[in-house]
Write a protein that holds these residues in place. Sequence first.
Motif, PDB file in Angstrom:
ATOM      1  N   VAL A  32      30.850  46.107 -38.406  1.00 31.11           N
ATOM      2  CA  VAL A  32      31.861  47.032 -37.388  1.00 31.11           C
ATOM      3  C   VAL A  32      31.257  46.354 -35.899  1.00 31.11           C
ATOM      4  CG1 VAL A  32      32.282  49.025 -36.478  1.00 31.11           C
ATOM      5  CG2 VAL A  32      31.908  49.021 -38.827  1.00 31.11           C
TER       6      VAL A  32
ATOM      7  N   CYS B  50      35.250  49.064 -31.582  1.00 35.13           N
ATOM      8  CA  CYS B  50      35.406  50.477 -32.627  1.00 35.13           C
ATOM      9  C   CYS B  50      35.644  51.578 -31.490  1.00 35.13           C
ATOM     10  CB  CYS B  50      34.128  50.681 -33.373  1.00 35.13           C
ATOM     11  SG  CYS B  50      34.078  52.467 -34.083  1.00 35.13           S
ATOM     12  N   ILE B  51      36.533  52.275 -31.873  1.00 38.60           N
ATOM     13  CA  ILE B  51      36.988  53.588 -30.986  1.00 38.60           C
ATOM     14  C   ILE B  51      36.485  54.898 -31.621  1.00 38.60           C
ATOM     15  CG2 ILE B  51      38.716  52.501 -29.585  1.00 38.60           C
ATOM     16  CD1 ILE B  51      40.768  53.708 -31.562  1.00 38.60           C
TER      17      ILE B  51
ATOM     18  N   CYS C 121      37.689  56.182 -34.556  1.00 39.16           N
ATOM     19  CA  CYS C 121      38.739  57.210 -35.101  1.00 39.16           C
ATOM     20  C   CYS C 121      38.530  57.838 -36.385  1.00 39.16           C
ATOM     21  CB  CYS C 121      40.056  56.173 -35.136  1.00 39.16           C
ATOM     22  SG  CYS C 121      39.936  55.101 -36.266  1.00 39.16           S
TER      23      CYS C 121
ATOM     24  N   CYS D 258      38.216  54.167 -41.209  1.00 38.05           N
ATOM     25  CA  CYS D 258      37.451  53.600 -42.184  1.00 38.05           C
ATOM     26  C   CYS D 258      36.685  54.618 -43.106  1.00 38.05           C
ATOM     27  CB  CYS D 258      36.500  52.710 -41.734  1.00 38.05           C
ATOM     28  SG  CYS D 258      35.430  53.115 -40.251  1.00 38.05           S
TER      29      CYS D 258
ATOM     30  N   CYS E  88      42.092  49.107 -40.098  1.00 42.08           N
ATOM     31  CA  CYS E  88      41.432  49.560 -38.566  1.00 42.08           C
ATOM     32  C   CYS E  88      42.271  48.792 -37.501  1.00 42.08           C
ATOM     33  CB  CYS E  88      39.896  48.944 -38.557  1.00 42.08           C
ATOM     34  SG  CYS E  88      39.604  49.101 -36.834  1.00 42.08           S
TER      35      CYS E  88
ATOM     36  N   VAL F  85      42.329  48.306 -34.446  1.00 40.22           N
ATOM     37  CA  VAL F  85      41.630  47.832 -33.372  1.00 40.22           C
ATOM     38  C   VAL F  85      41.068  46.385 -33.964  1.00 40.22           C
ATOM     39  CG1 VAL F  85      41.425  49.655 -31.902  1.00 40.22           C
ATOM     40  CG2 VAL F  85      39.693  48.862 -33.354  1.00 40.22           C
TER      41      VAL F  85
ATOM     42  N   ALA G   9      38.163  46.076 -35.900  1.00 45.72           N
ATOM     43  CA  ALA G   9      36.472  46.021 -35.451  1.00 45.72           C
ATOM     44  C   ALA G   9      35.969  45.793 -36.942  1.00 45.72           C
ATOM     45  CB  ALA G   9      36.350  47.314 -35.108  1.00 45.72           C
TER      46      ALA G   9
HETATM   47 FE1  SF4 Z   1      36.234  52.133 -35.750  1.00 46.42          FE
HETATM   48 FE2  SF4 Z   1      38.060  50.813 -36.800  1.00 46.42          FE
HETATM   49 FE3  SF4 Z   1      36.427  52.392 -38.304  1.00 46.42          FE
HETATM   50 FE4  SF4 Z   1      38.470  53.564 -36.585  1.00 46.42          FE
HETATM   51  S1  SF4 Z   1      38.752  52.316 -38.327  1.00 46.42           S
HETATM   52  S2  SF4 Z   1      36.077  54.072 -36.900  1.00 46.42           S
HETATM   53  S3  SF4 Z   1      38.034  51.975 -34.915  1.00 46.42           S
HETATM   54  S4  SF4 Z   1      35.756  50.609 -37.336  1.00 46.42           S
END
Ligand code: SF4
Length: 63
Positions: free
Chosen positions: A5, A10-11, A13, A16, A54, A56, A58
């Motif tokens: 990651v 990563c925000i 959210c 994942c 994901c 974004v 990440a």
């Molecule tokens: Fe982070 Fe992406 Fe997981 Fe969201 S889906 S918690 S942005 S790694």
Amino acid sequence: MKAKVNKEICIGCGVCVLICPEVFQIKDDGLAHVIVGIIPEKFKSSTIETEKTCFVGAISHEN
Ligand code: SF4
């Protein structure tokens, strides 16, 4: 296979973690962490799904 990651992106959210809690966890920093070294065979496809989900971008993996 190993997953990674990017903490810069990563925000936190949690998507994942919803998809694959066996591999990802939100830690005290509010960001997703990979909690296993080598991804077990049975979780590979869901790990790849998190990578695609994901929004974004990440998550990445190496074989
Ligand atoms: Fe982070 Fe992406 Fe997981 Fe969201 S889906 S918690 S942005 S790694």
